[in-house]
Design a protein around this motif. Structure first.
Motif, PDB file in Angstrom:
ATOM      1  N   TRP A 160       0.837  -1.197   0.000  1.00 11.87           N
ATOM      2  CA  TRP A 160       0.000   0.000   0.000  1.00 11.87           C
ATOM      3  C   TRP A 160       0.876   1.254   0.000  1.00 11.87           C
ATOM      4  O   TRP A 160       1.976   1.261   0.563  1.00 11.87           O
ATOM      5  CB  TRP A 160      -0.864   0.068   1.255  1.00 11.87           C
ATOM      6  CG  TRP A 160      -1.943  -0.943   1.345  1.00 11.87           C
ATOM      7  CD1 TRP A 160      -3.218  -0.850   0.843  1.00 11.87           C
ATOM      8  CD2 TRP A 160      -1.881  -2.212   2.004  1.00 11.87           C
ATOM      9  NE1 TRP A 160      -3.932  -1.981   1.158  1.00 11.87           N
ATOM     10  CE2 TRP A 160      -3.132  -2.838   1.864  1.00 11.87           C
ATOM     11  CE3 TRP A 160      -0.878  -2.889   2.694  1.00 11.87           C
ATOM     12  CZ2 TRP A 160      -3.424  -4.087   2.389  1.00 11.87           C
ATOM     13  CZ3 TRP A 160      -1.154  -4.138   3.218  1.00 11.87           C
ATOM     14  CH2 TRP A 160      -2.415  -4.726   3.061  1.00 11.87           C
ATOM     15  N   THR A 161       0.350   2.315  -0.600  1.00  9.40           N
ATOM     16  CA  THR A 161       0.988   3.626  -0.521  1.00  9.40           C
ATOM     17  C   THR A 161       0.017   4.610   0.133  1.00  9.40           C
ATOM     18  O   THR A 161      -1.203   4.431   0.067  1.00  9.40           O
ATOM     19  CB  THR A 161       1.389   4.161  -1.913  1.00  9.40           C
ATOM     20  OG1 THR A 161       0.268   4.057  -2.796  1.00  9.40           O
ATOM     21  CG2 THR A 161       2.569   3.397  -2.469  1.00  9.40           C
ATOM     22  N   ALA A 162       0.577   5.640   0.751  1.00  7.78           N
ATOM     23  CA  ALA A 162      -0.209   6.711   1.374  1.00  7.78           C
ATOM     24  C   ALA A 162       0.095   8.014   0.642  1.00  7.78           C
ATOM     25  O   ALA A 162       1.257   8.296   0.310  1.00  7.78           O
ATOM     26  CB  ALA A 162       0.163   6.843   2.852  1.00  7.78           C
ATOM     27  N   TRP A 163      -0.956   8.784   0.396  1.00 10.24           N
ATOM     28  CA  TRP A 163      -0.843  10.026  -0.387  1.00 10.24           C
ATOM     29  C   TRP A 163      -1.546  11.163   0.346  1.00 10.24           C
ATOM     30  O   TRP A 163      -2.604  10.971   0.928  1.00 10.24           O
ATOM     31  CB  TRP A 163      -1.496   9.834  -1.753  1.00 10.24           C
ATOM     32  CG  TRP A 163      -0.865   8.725  -2.538  1.00 10.24           C
ATOM     33  CD1 TRP A 163      -1.122   7.384  -2.413  1.00 10.24           C
ATOM     34  CD2 TRP A 163       0.133   8.853  -3.531  1.00 10.24           C
ATOM     35  NE1 TRP A 163      -0.333   6.676  -3.278  1.00 10.24           N
ATOM     36  CE2 TRP A 163       0.439   7.538  -3.983  1.00 10.24           C
ATOM     37  CE3 TRP A 163       0.795   9.931  -4.089  1.00 10.24           C
ATOM     38  CZ2 TRP A 163       1.386   7.295  -4.964  1.00 10.24           C
ATOM     39  CZ3 TRP A 163       1.743   9.699  -5.076  1.00 10.24           C
ATOM     40  CH2 TRP A 163       2.029   8.388  -5.505  1.00 10.24           C
ATOM     41  N   LEU A 164      -0.956  12.343   0.298  1.00  8.63           N
ATOM     42  CA  LEU A 164      -1.551  13.550   0.862  1.00  8.63           C
ATOM     43  C   LEU A 164      -1.510  14.634  -0.207  1.00  8.63           C
ATOM     44  O   LEU A 164      -0.421  15.010  -0.667  1.00  8.63           O
ATOM     45  CB  LEU A 164      -0.794  14.003   2.114  1.00  8.63           C
ATOM     46  CG  LEU A 164      -1.311  15.273   2.789  1.00  8.63           C
ATOM     47  CD1 LEU A 164      -2.755  15.097   3.262  1.00  8.63           C
ATOM     48  CD2 LEU A 164      -0.414  15.674   3.941  1.00  8.63           C
ATOM     49  N   ASP A 165      -2.672  15.086  -0.621  1.00 13.82           N
ATOM     50  CA  ASP A 165      -2.777  16.120  -1.665  1.00 13.82           C
ATOM     51  C   ASP A 165      -1.948  15.770  -2.897  1.00 13.82           C
ATOM     52  O   ASP A 165      -1.235  16.613  -3.445  1.00 13.82           O
ATOM     53  CB  ASP A 165      -2.366  17.486  -1.107  1.00 13.82           C
ATOM     54  CG  ASP A 165      -3.266  17.943   0.028  1.00 13.82           C
ATOM     55  OD1 ASP A 165      -4.469  17.611   0.006  1.00 13.82           O
ATOM     56  OD2 ASP A 165      -2.761  18.613   0.949  1.00 13.82           O
ATOM     57  N   GLY A 166      -1.995  14.525  -3.305  1.00 15.05           N
ATOM     58  CA  GLY A 166      -1.286  14.083  -4.508  1.00 15.05           C
ATOM     59  C   GLY A 166       0.176  13.763  -4.321  1.00 15.05           C
ATOM     60  O   GLY A 166       0.860  13.381  -5.277  1.00 15.05           O
ATOM     61  N   ALA A 167       0.686  13.907  -3.110  1.00 10.36           N
ATOM     62  CA  ALA A 167       2.101  13.627  -2.842  1.00 10.36           C
ATOM     63  C   ALA A 167       2.246  12.300  -2.100  1.00 10.36           C
ATOM     64  O   ALA A 167       1.497  12.020  -1.155  1.00 10.36           O
ATOM     65  CB  ALA A 167       2.717  14.757  -2.008  1.00 10.36           C
ATOM     66  N   LEU A 168       3.207  11.512  -2.521  1.00  9.41           N
ATOM     67  CA  LEU A 168       3.481  10.228  -1.877  1.00  9.41           C
ATOM     68  C   LEU A 168       4.055  10.472  -0.484  1.00  9.41           C
ATOM     69  O   LEU A 168       5.088  11.114  -0.332  1.00  9.41           O
ATOM     70  CB  LEU A 168       4.473   9.423  -2.723  1.00  9.41           C
ATOM     71  CG  LEU A 168       4.943   8.092  -2.152  1.00  9.41           C
ATOM     72  CD1 LEU A 168       3.784   7.115  -1.983  1.00  9.41           C
ATOM     73  CD2 LEU A 168       6.028   7.491  -3.069  1.00  9.41           C
ATOM     74  N   CYS A 169       3.375   9.962   0.544  1.00  2.88           N
ATOM     75  CA  CYS A 169       3.805  10.127   1.938  1.00  2.88           C
ATOM     76  C   CYS A 169       4.633   8.948   2.425  1.00  2.88           C
ATOM     77  O   CYS A 169       5.546   9.113   3.215  1.00  2.88           O
ATOM     78  CB  CYS A 169       2.613  10.226   2.871  1.00  2.88           C
ATOM     79  SG  CYS A 169       1.479  11.521   2.545  1.00  2.88           S
ATOM     80  N   GLY A 170       4.237   7.744   2.000  1.00  2.00           N
ATOM     81  CA  GLY A 170       4.914   6.568   2.512  1.00  2.00           C
ATOM     82  C   GLY A 170       4.300   5.299   1.977  1.00  2.00           C
ATOM     83  O   GLY A 170       3.413   5.330   1.119  1.00  2.00           O
ATOM     84  N   TYR A 171       4.768   4.185   2.509  1.00  2.00           N
ATOM     85  CA  TYR A 171       4.259   2.893   2.079  1.00  2.00           C
ATOM     86  C   TYR A 171       4.468   1.851   3.155  1.00  2.00           C
ATOM     87  O   TYR A 171       5.190   2.058   4.129  1.00  2.00           O
ATOM     88  CB  TYR A 171       4.903   2.440   0.766  1.00  2.00           C
ATOM     89  CG  TYR A 171       6.362   2.064   0.873  1.00  2.00           C
ATOM     90  CD1 TYR A 171       6.742   0.775   1.257  1.00  2.00           C
ATOM     91  CD2 TYR A 171       7.365   2.969   0.571  1.00  2.00           C
ATOM     92  CE1 TYR A 171       8.074   0.416   1.353  1.00  2.00           C
ATOM     93  CE2 TYR A 171       8.695   2.617   0.647  1.00  2.00           C
ATOM     94  CZ  TYR A 171       9.049   1.345   1.031  1.00  2.00           C
ATOM     95  OH  TYR A 171      10.365   0.995   1.125  1.00  2.00           O
ATOM     96  N   GLY A 172       3.833   0.717   2.952  1.00  2.00           N
ATOM     97  CA  GLY A 172       3.999  -0.423   3.841  1.00  2.00           C
ATOM     98  C   GLY A 172       3.442  -1.659   3.170  1.00  2.00           C
ATOM     99  O   GLY A 172       2.702  -1.569   2.190  1.00  2.00           O
ATOM    100  N   ALA A 173       3.805  -2.818   3.688  1.00  2.00           N
ATOM    101  CA  ALA A 173       3.369  -4.071   3.092  1.00  2.00           C
ATOM    102  C   ALA A 173       3.001  -5.076   4.175  1.00  2.00           C
ATOM    103  O   ALA A 173       3.474  -4.997   5.309  1.00  2.00           O
ATOM    104  CB  ALA A 173       4.470  -4.634   2.199  1.00  2.00           C
ATOM    105  N   LEU A 174       2.162  -6.013   3.781  1.00  2.00           N
ATOM    106  CA  LEU A 174       1.753  -7.109   4.633  1.00  2.00           C
ATOM    107  C   LEU A 174       2.092  -8.408   3.913  1.00  2.00           C
ATOM    108  O   LEU A 174       1.660  -8.629   2.786  1.00  2.00           O
ATOM    109  CB  LEU A 174       0.239  -7.034   4.907  1.00  2.00           C
ATOM    110  CG  LEU A 174      -0.397  -8.182   5.678  1.00  2.00           C
ATOM    111  CD1 LEU A 174       0.228  -8.341   7.062  1.00  2.00           C
ATOM    112  CD2 LEU A 174      -1.902  -7.963   5.785  1.00  2.00           C
TER     113      LEU A 174
END
Length: 154
Positions: free
Chosen positions: A51-65
């Motif tokens: 998964w990726t996390a986005w704020l106002d179109g900007a990539l914030c971070g990611y993580g996986a399971l």
């Protein structure tokens, strides 16, 4: 609008660059042979959801399971971009991983992470979310450079 989290296929150059940044940081803060973060190909492996996390179109971070077995999973390779630290990106990714683990019927969610100051914020995040210190799991071996945590899921 807040942070948006979605499953990602790792195809964008921006996501790939953040993964490379994460791996570089892990190698700077952990001795050779002790880094267990997943590279792009291993993040694309069967049994791993990214998964990726986005704020106002900007990539914030990611993580996986990563699925360990039918009742447990492992958090892999969580990373928040420096510009977005302490803005909720890591929490948003962790919330999604925990939600997915519960939806899959997992009873336990494990993780392995590093030691030292570079990992202190991650330790706090996991502890705040109900993870507890544990011993090694799977194929991991305990060293002075890693720690293990587990969260029991209802």
């Amino acid at each position: 609008m807040g942070i948006q989290v979605h499953q990602d296929d790792l195809s964008s150059q921006e996501v790939q660059a953040l993964i490379a940044e994460h791996l570089s940081g892990m190698h700077r803060n952990t001795p050779a042979g002790q880094v267990h973060a997943l590279d792009i190909e291993r993040l694309r492996a069967p049994g791993v959801t990214f998964w990726t996390a986005w704020l106002d179109g900007a990539l914030c971070g990611y993580g996986a399971l990563k699925e360990l077995n039918s009742l447990s999973g492992e958090i892999k390779s969580m990373r928040t971009r420096a510009a977005f630290l302490r803005q909720g990106g890591g929490q948003a990714i962790l919330d999604e991983i925990i939600r997915a683990a519960r939806q899959r019927g997992y009873t336990h969610l494990f993780l392995e992470t590093g030691t030292g100051p570079a990992f202190a914020a991650a330790h706090k995040l996991y502890l705040r979310n109900g993870f507890a210190w544990s011993g090694p799991f799977g194929d991991y071996t305990a060293t002075e450079f890693n720690v293990f945590m587990v969260k029991e899921l209802e």
